[in-house]
Scaffold this active site. Sequence first.
Site, PDB file in Angstrom:
ATOM      1  N   HIS A 259      74.772  65.542  30.242  1.00 40.10           N
ATOM      2  CA  HIS A 259      73.892  66.563  29.478  1.00 40.10           C
ATOM      3  C   HIS A 259      74.841  66.409  27.934  1.00 40.10           C
ATOM      4  O   HIS A 259      73.691  66.780  26.889  1.00 40.10           O
ATOM      5  CB  HIS A 259      74.916  67.601  30.076  1.00 40.10           C
TER       6      HIS A 259
ATOM      7  N   ASP B  24      70.452  75.070  29.630  1.00 38.40           N
ATOM      8  CA  ASP B  24      70.556  73.442  29.271  1.00 38.40           C
ATOM      9  C   ASP B  24      69.956  72.679  28.008  1.00 38.40           C
ATOM     10  O   ASP B  24      70.101  72.825  26.682  1.00 38.40           O
ATOM     11  CB  ASP B  24      70.111  72.217  30.268  1.00 38.40           C
TER      12      ASP B  24
ATOM     13  N   ASP C  61      65.858  71.204  32.483  1.00 38.46           N
ATOM     14  CA  ASP C  61      67.122  71.810  32.986  1.00 38.46           C
ATOM     15  C   ASP C  61      67.110  70.230  33.220  1.00 38.46           C
ATOM     16  O   ASP C  61      66.213  68.905  33.693  1.00 38.46           O
ATOM     17  CB  ASP C  61      67.235  72.420  33.695  1.00 38.46           C
TER      18      ASP C  61
END
Length: 312
Positions: free
Chosen positions: A83, A204, A217
């Site tokens: 991420h 996200d 995501d």
Amino acid sequence: LYPAREDKKERLLCRQFSGRIDTTWKISSFSHLISQRPPDQELPDRDADQDFYTSKTENEINLTVHRDIFSFPKGTRAGIFFHDIFEHLDFVTDTPEQKRQLVTDKLRAYGFESQWQQPVYSMIDNVLSVPLSLDNITLKLSSVQSKNRINEMEFYFPLKPLSPHRLKKIFADYGRIDLLNDFPDRLEKLSFSVTKGFMKGYIDMVFYDQNRFWLVDWKSNFLGKNIEDYGIDVLNATMSRDFYVLQYHLYVLALVRYLQNRMPGFCYEEHFGGVFYIFLRGVDPAKGTEYGIYKDLPDKSLVEALGKWLIG
């Protein structure tokens, strides 16, 4: 000497609380809703409980692991690492050297070996270059400028009293049978208590391209050691089993309500493009554009029903 004044002696009492605290009011999240899932279900992110590398020495890893993205260490730390990479990556302007340096810096920051640089770098190139097609529109993340995306978009929305039975009814009445199968019944088996207050979450990435807003995501889940383990049938099963279908519908509801409030003339059919859940380990354009990519454009009626019964 000045004589100290003797205080009046008072009788001390312990006051008893006689009020009532509404324990159903709270700030909820997707994680809270599924935290007490049926006991036969796995955890939401299969990476989160499979960090077997932590029990091995570095030499053992070097001897046993073929370094590709499938064998990249699993676990919560790996998920946060991925991420972080995409949050700080400029999809359009970063040069190959800048991408490699970012990967090197993040590997070091998260305590991973530098030898993982090439597998991670190749994964990034695959994700940015794979065509994303939905509703007769095709795009690539490599064309999305930083000014047209928001990372880790936080949201809150007010939440009316919500129960597993209510969730089941909404998805059963308005969801598509071909997508959900027994998903409504599985929602009813969730064991969270009736809750109200606010729903909180983090998306996200939201980006704008081809005159539409899109939701992404990143998923670091380990589903297998081969690209075939990330085909559409496996992804559909994973999305249902881990309740990600519920997750992205909550995210879509939050994003749509935000756009309705901030964008005059917002029209769901014209301005919202859809959802992409990208399973990072399973994306390889050379093998096909369906691997590692789960996509959906939720029915407007389902999003509106969620808004009616959850927000009002």
